[in-house]
Design a protein around this motif. Structure first.
Motif, mmCIF file in Angstrom:
data_model
loop_
_atom_site.group_PDB
_atom_site.id
_atom_site.type_symbol
_atom_site.label_atom_id
_atom_site.label_comp_id
_atom_site.label_asym_id
_atom_site.label_seq_id
_atom_site.Cartn_x
_atom_site.Cartn_y
_atom_site.Cartn_z
ATOM 1 N N ASP A 468 0.992 -1.498 0.134
ATOM 2 C CA ASP A 468 -0.160 -0.070 0.018
ATOM 3 C C ASP A 468 0.916 1.284 0.123
ATOM 4 O O ASP A 468 2.075 1.162 -0.091
ATOM 5 C CB ASP A 468 -0.909 -0.080 1.154
ATOM 6 C CG ASP A 468 -0.181 0.062 2.524
ATOM 7 O OD1 ASP A 468 0.766 0.315 2.655
ATOM 8 O OD2 ASP A 468 -0.966 -0.343 3.705
ATOM 9 N N GLU A 469 0.100 2.435 0.222
ATOM 10 C CA GLU A 469 1.009 3.738 -0.177
ATOM 11 C C GLU A 469 2.112 3.815 1.120
ATOM 12 O O GLU A 469 3.034 4.317 1.100
ATOM 13 C CB GLU A 469 0.034 4.753 0.059
ATOM 14 C CG GLU A 469 -0.831 5.007 -1.194
ATOM 15 C CD GLU A 469 0.039 5.443 -2.439
ATOM 16 O OE1 GLU A 469 1.020 6.290 -2.172
ATOM 17 O OE2 GLU A 469 -0.479 5.195 -3.506
ATOM 18 N N TYR A 470 1.704 3.331 2.264
ATOM 19 C CA TYR A 470 2.602 3.364 3.491
ATOM 20 C C TYR A 470 3.813 2.665 3.426
ATOM 21 O O TYR A 470 5.002 3.186 3.390
ATOM 22 C CB TYR A 470 1.866 3.013 4.540
ATOM 23 C CG TYR A 470 2.737 3.170 6.019
ATOM 24 C CD1 TYR A 470 2.743 4.540 6.614
ATOM 25 C CD2 TYR A 470 3.334 2.159 6.508
ATOM 26 C CE1 TYR A 470 3.350 4.610 7.593
ATOM 27 C CE2 TYR A 470 3.738 2.166 7.882
ATOM 28 C CZ TYR A 470 4.110 3.508 8.214
ATOM 29 O OH TYR A 470 4.911 3.562 9.545
ATOM 30 N N THR A 500 3.367 3.425 -10.537
ATOM 31 C CA THR A 500 4.279 2.889 -9.401
ATOM 32 C C THR A 500 5.763 2.662 -9.728
ATOM 33 O O THR A 500 6.634 2.708 -9.075
ATOM 34 C CB THR A 500 3.590 1.787 -8.789
ATOM 35 O OG1 THR A 500 2.238 2.182 -8.254
ATOM 36 C CG2 THR A 500 4.226 0.957 -7.636
ATOM 37 N N PRO A 727 -9.634 0.412 -0.605
ATOM 38 C CA PRO A 727 -9.974 1.724 -0.678
ATOM 39 C C PRO A 727 -11.348 1.513 -1.584
ATOM 40 O O PRO A 727 -11.490 0.910 -2.577
ATOM 41 C CB PRO A 727 -9.110 2.467 -1.510
ATOM 42 C CG PRO A 727 -7.706 1.716 -1.347
ATOM 43 C CD PRO A 727 -7.912 0.185 -1.103
ATOM 44 N N SER A 776 -10.196 8.433 -0.719
ATOM 45 C CA SER A 776 -9.057 7.387 -1.069
ATOM 46 C C SER A 776 -7.803 7.916 -1.247
ATOM 47 O O SER A 776 -6.908 7.689 -0.562
ATOM 48 C CB SER A 776 -9.375 6.641 -2.321
ATOM 49 O OG SER A 776 -10.558 5.535 -2.061
ATOM 50 N N LYS A 777 -7.825 9.284 -1.889
ATOM 51 C CA LYS A 777 -6.493 9.880 -2.077
ATOM 52 C C LYS A 777 -6.168 10.704 -0.795
ATOM 53 O O LYS A 777 -5.008 10.754 -0.428
ATOM 54 C CB LYS A 777 -6.920 11.122 -3.303
ATOM 55 C CG LYS A 777 -7.080 10.633 -4.659
ATOM 56 C CD LYS A 777 -5.747 10.001 -5.132
ATOM 57 C CE LYS A 777 -5.958 9.435 -6.575
ATOM 58 N NZ LYS A 777 -4.826 8.689 -7.255
ATOM 59 N N TYR A 779 -6.690 9.547 2.065
ATOM 60 C CA TYR A 779 -5.903 8.203 2.919
ATOM 61 C C TYR A 779 -4.577 7.812 2.357
ATOM 62 O O TYR A 779 -3.542 7.907 3.217
ATOM 63 C CB TYR A 779 -6.747 7.017 2.871
ATOM 64 C CG TYR A 779 -6.353 6.004 3.609
ATOM 65 C CD1 TYR A 779 -6.597 5.813 4.903
ATOM 66 C CD2 TYR A 779 -5.538 4.900 3.162
ATOM 67 C CE1 TYR A 779 -6.259 4.515 5.664
ATOM 68 C CE2 TYR A 779 -5.092 3.723 3.722
ATOM 69 C CZ TYR A 779 -5.425 3.713 5.049
ATOM 70 O OH TYR A 779 -4.872 2.646 5.777
ATOM 71 N N GLU A 780 -4.325 7.922 1.073
ATOM 72 C CA GLU A 780 -3.161 7.599 0.558
ATOM 73 C C GLU A 780 -2.224 8.763 0.877
ATOM 74 O O GLU A 780 -0.877 8.690 1.469
ATOM 75 C CB GLU A 780 -3.163 7.453 -1.024
ATOM 76 C CG GLU A 780 -4.047 6.290 -1.444
ATOM 77 C CD GLU A 780 -4.057 6.428 -2.939
ATOM 78 O OE1 GLU A 780 -3.556 7.326 -3.859
ATOM 79 O OE2 GLU A 780 -4.764 5.506 -3.439
ATOM 80 N N ALA A 784 1.163 8.002 3.112
ATOM 81 C CA ALA A 784 2.530 8.601 2.549
ATOM 82 C C ALA A 784 3.197 9.248 3.200
ATOM 83 O O ALA A 784 4.383 9.089 3.800
ATOM 84 C CB ALA A 784 2.307 8.893 1.206
#
Length: 934
Positions: A468-470, A500, A727, A776-777, A779-780, A784
């Protein structure tokens, strides 16, 4: 074993030794009372035999041992690439850099020549009593930073950074005010003055004289500090082992004069290489050969493309990204490419990293088989994850006494020194979870030490799409350090979005956070892209897929109703699984949550019983005792792999644990709706191996993925628990894309990359649900940003080495998580009867209790293993942590493996039935088949 931090009695060989922090009575240089120029002073080694006689080991001897071992680490372990990088950073020749590293190792413990440290046991006669600094790393940091400036005239910027290296050798980099490095501050710092200062200076000068050190670096960058300090720690830990000290004791000189110290140092040097060999710190050496030579079969399309195209591009370190569908030999392709890249970059080892413990466990025997055929020298292979020790122990217990006799013949045997903890990653070859690498870029103790282990190798990272983003942001920081340290890296995925791939490439090349890099040479699918680190030139190769190799994947969308309990999938499952009732075959059903998997298993069990079917039903998810989950995973891989048994009737109900790096081939895959990349991953577990097609039952009509979608009419209606897993915007986009296919097949692999990129970029797929996209954005971005906040700075942005530790924010690595909002704790479900605890409801398998030596609990390794094997990972939010720890049995809190395990204790009512454990609104129960219910 670091003796400085251990109390108690340990068996070494055939006798018992008491380990403590006793100082010796010998000195380097002039005695405080004007005595003869003799004597060495004590490194507190304190090996004390059972008869009470003290075996003293001088400080100067430990420093010389450490310097000699640092030299051996440079000569016999460090990669050519890392040595070249460090020499360039220091502005020295390779030989001068080696000598500087040895000097740093030779002064790392100079802070022990201080009253605060020596007062722990006994103060030597004739020395000032004043001084209360007990942290010898801090004492060394402050003293050497001042002494180099004021005694030796070394420029301040170099002396300060040398001090920081000395201060960081216990795993935490600290800072100091410039005024702290004044010579008159030593008394205020509590380091002791007068004779203490003369002793410290005598040790410093002894190191310079013995090593012949006279070339100071022109500069010591913060990145160089990290690696030098890590080498010092490695050498220090090697020199601090009881067995090594016993070997060196007979050679301790009687006088502290330089010529005697040189003789002792020469003896340490003579022993050093053998010590590294014994510890397993060797360089990986692979036999050269073609792909066929290495693997014994002809290369497929990906492997053939790499064999013909990669060697001409690789002239030094670089990044290789491979994109190919599942089941197409990416593992063998990566190992072949790693050999080419390692040779060009001067790497000394290999590390294979995956998303989960289960995938790491499955990869370990494959890597071991490869090594046993290809290594030219004994090369330890280590498994890296939090439960690796348990897997090794189980293997040892299964093999019994034969392990010891076989060890000499095993090229991949793991030495005792490498068998656990932070040292495990130093094995020349390792396979484990990506978390182990990401810990090196979090501000935890000894992160620099971890960094060195990976900087020495070529890194392979599989299943990159699963992050995921994290995790991706932490991975970007790790890749930035890999690029800076000239470490070759290989990334693999079956479904990797272009954006990505570009972001990860930009990170490796040292481009700013958030940069997407040069996307002109886009990653092909199937295909690969290589980026040369020096020139930053990117080359992409597409792999031609013959029309007969293109496979049609039919994605069949089956709407399901939704109720308060979640998606109603049973009607759809009965429709699609009915052919199994009258024929042979295999199917897998993947549910979004554990609760739904358990409910689905029960529903299918009832249905099969009603139909009088003998079809086998298997349940697999993460909320099962560890031993049970491992047994089930191994069983299905054995039965449904490339050469598995195609007879019988079997339905597997699982969660996402089945989709990553698990080589199974099912006749039918049925899955809940998930993001598109994961749907393709799951589809790859169906009709996976064409050689099995001839044996499939007649009801299998091609490669088919049934996607169950929760709907109210034509609208998607996600159950509440799903949005915590995936998401919402990704689910909406995926649902619209696969519905829009109109029943037409997807050409695999030809159309996969376009669909993966389209699902992320086509605005029409989210039209009308822009709020879900914003959420969703957001959260990302939060994930991040949190990863950036928690991680160490990237190379080039380290304004002070202390930022790697972030001062008081350094945390225990056992408590840190490399997943965003995914903290978990291990719980042990157990049953209590008559005050005793049992693993099983029948109360036939007791939970082991320790024996006691005074106030210390004593456990057998097999007993600890049996407890951990029955634990289950559970979200921290489900557990009342304080109450859980209070319920721990006696002795658990004193064992590092058990101290954070929470017991879930089921008591019996008057009717003899176990009662649920209520915690945080959940009623937990344990079922032998279903696992932990809540």
């Amino acid at each position: 074993m670091n003796l400085e931090h251990i109390r108690g009695i340990y068996r070494v060989g055939q006798s018992y030794w008491r380990v403590s922090t006793v100082c010796g009575e010998f000195w380097v240089g002039e005695l405080p009372d004007g005595g003869p120029d003799l004597v060495l002073w004590g490194k507190s080694r304190g090996l004390e035999e059972h008869d009470g006689s003290l075996v003293k080991y001088p400080l100067v001897c430990h420093l010389l041992d450490t310097a000699a071992l640092a030299g051996a680490v440079w000569d016999d372990y460090l990669s050519l690439g890392l040595r070249g990088w460090l020499s360039k950073e220091l502005g020295l020749s390779a030989q001068e850099s080696r000598c500087f590293v040895m000097f740093m190792a030779g002064v790392h413990d100079v802070g022990k020549a201080s009253p605060g440290f020596q007062r722990k046991v006994a103060m030597p006669n004739g020395y000032p009593q004043e001084g209360d600094c007990t942290d010898h790393a801090r004492a060394g940091h402050l003293w050497i930073g001042a002494a180099l400036q004021h005694k030796l005239g070394i420029p301040r910027h170099l002396s300060v950074r040398v001090g920081e290296i000395v201060g960081g050798h216990h795993g935490v980099f600290t800072t100091a005010d410039p005024k702290d490095f004044k010579a008159d501050k030593m008394k205020a710092h509590g380091l002791g003055i007068g004779a203490w200062g003369r002793q410290r200076l005598a040790h410093l000068e002894a190191m310079r004289a013995v090593l012949g050190f006279d070339h100071w670096p022109r500069e010591i960058t913060h990145e160089a500090q990290v690696i030098v300090c890590a080498i010092v720690v490695l050498a220090d830990w090697l020199a601090s082992r009881t067995e090594y000290v016993k070997l060196r004791l007979p050679d301790v000189p009687e006088m502290g004069r330089v010529e005697q110290l040189k003789r002792f140092f020469d003896g340490s040097g003579d022993r050093a290489s053998a010590e590294l060999q014994q510890a397993g710190l060797t360089r990986l050496q692979l036999k050269p050969g073609t792909f066929v030579d290495q693997f014994g079969f002809e290369p497929n399309r990906l492997q053939r493309s790499l064999e013909s195209g990669l060697p001409a591009l690789v002239t030094g370190p670089g990044l290789l990204i491979m994109a190919e569908q599942t089941g197409q030999g990416k593992t063998e392709a990566a190992l072949f490419a790693a050999g080419i890249m390692s040779e060009a970059a001067g790497s000394a080892g290999l590390s294979f990293l995956l998303p989960t413990m289960a995938t790491s466990n499955e990869m370990e025997p494959r890597l071991a088989s490869f090594l046993k055929e290809r290594v030219a020298n004994p090369t330890p292979l280590n498994l890296l994850h939090s439960m690796a020790w348990l897997r090794r122990l189980k293997n040892e217990l299964e093999q019994g006494d034969s392990v010891a006799s076989q060890a000499k013949d095993m090229l991949t045997v793991v030495t005792e020194w490498l068998s656990g903890g932070k040292k495990a990653a130093f094995a020349p070859v390792s396979v484990g979870t990506i978390d182990q690498a990401l810990l090196s870029v979090l501000p935890i103790r000894h992160n620099a030490f971890r960094m060195l282990a990976f900087a020495n190798k070529t890194i392979i990272i599989d299943e990159v799409h699963a992050f995921d983003e994290y995790v991706e942001q932490l991975l970007s920081t790790f890749l930035a350090w890999c690029g800076h340290l000239r470490v070759p890296v290989i990334l693999m995925s079956a479904t990797l979005p272009q954006r990505t791939a570009s972001r990860l490439t930009a990170a490796y090349l040292g481009q700013p956070v958030g940069a997407v890099g040069d996307i002109s040479a886009a990653l092909k699918y199937p295909g690969w892209r290589y980026v040369d680190l020096e020139s930053q030139k990117s080359t992409s190769e597409a792999i031609e897929v013959a029309s007969e190799q293109q496979r049609e994947l039919f994605i069949e969308v089956h709407p399901c109703g939704v109720s308060d309990s979640g998606m109603q999938r049973m009607a759809a499952l009965k429709t699609h699984l009915a052919p199994l009732l009258d024929s042979r075959g295999s199917a897998a059903v993947i549910c979004t949550t554990v609760d739904e998997a358990q409910q689905t298993y029960l529903g299918l069990k009832t249905w099969l019983a009603e139909q009088g079917s003998d079809a086998e039903l298997i349940l697999l998810h993460a909320r099962m005792p560890l031993h049970r989950r491992d047994e089930i995973t191994s069983d299905i891989v054995r039965r449904f792999g490339k050469k598995g048994d195609r007879g019988g009737r079997t339905i597997i109900v699982s969660t996402q644990v089945i989709e990553q790096s698990v080589d199974i081939d099912m006749d039918l895959m049925v899955t809940d709706l998930a993001p598109l990349e994961l749907l393709f991953q799951r589809a790859g577990r169906g009709c996976r191996h064409p050689e099995n097609d001839a044996y499939r039952p007649k009801w299998v009509k091609g490669h088919r993925l049934v996607v169950l979608t929760p709907q109210q009419g034509d609208e998607l209606a996600l159950p509440g628990g799903w949005i915590y897993v995936y998401p919402e915007a990704a689910m909406i986009r995926t649902h619209r894309l696969i519905t829009g296919l109109g029943g037409l097949p997807v050409q695999v692999p030809g159309e996969v990359q376009d669909l993966v990129d389209t699902v992320h970029t086509d605005p029409s797929l989210i039209a009308g649900h822009e709020n879900a996209e914003v959420t969703s954005k957001a959260y990302e971005l939060v994930a991040a940003a949190e990863a950036i906040r928690k991680s160490i700075p990237r190379p080039g942005h380290v304004s002070a080495v202390q930022l790697l530790s972030k001062g008081a924010n350094v945390i225990d690595d056992e408590m840190v998580s490399t997943r965003f909002n995914a903290d978990s704790v291990r719980v042990l479900p157990c049953f209590r009867r008559d005050g005793n605890l049992y693993f099983d409801e029948e109360c036939e398998k007791p939970v082991p209790a320790p024996r006691w030596r005074g106030t210390d609990p004593i456990w057998l390794r097999s007993e600890l293993a049996s407890i951990i094997e029955h634990t289950i990972p559970l979200r921290t939010s489900y557990v009342d942590h304080e109450a859980g720890l209070a319920a721990q049995p006696d002795g658990w809190s004193k064992n590092h493996l058990l101290k954070r395990v929470i017991p879930l204790i089921f008591d019996f009512n008057a009717d003899g039935d176990p009662q649920p454990v209520r915690m945080r609104g959940n009623n937990f129960r344990l079922d032998a088949k279903l696992g932990l219910l809540r």
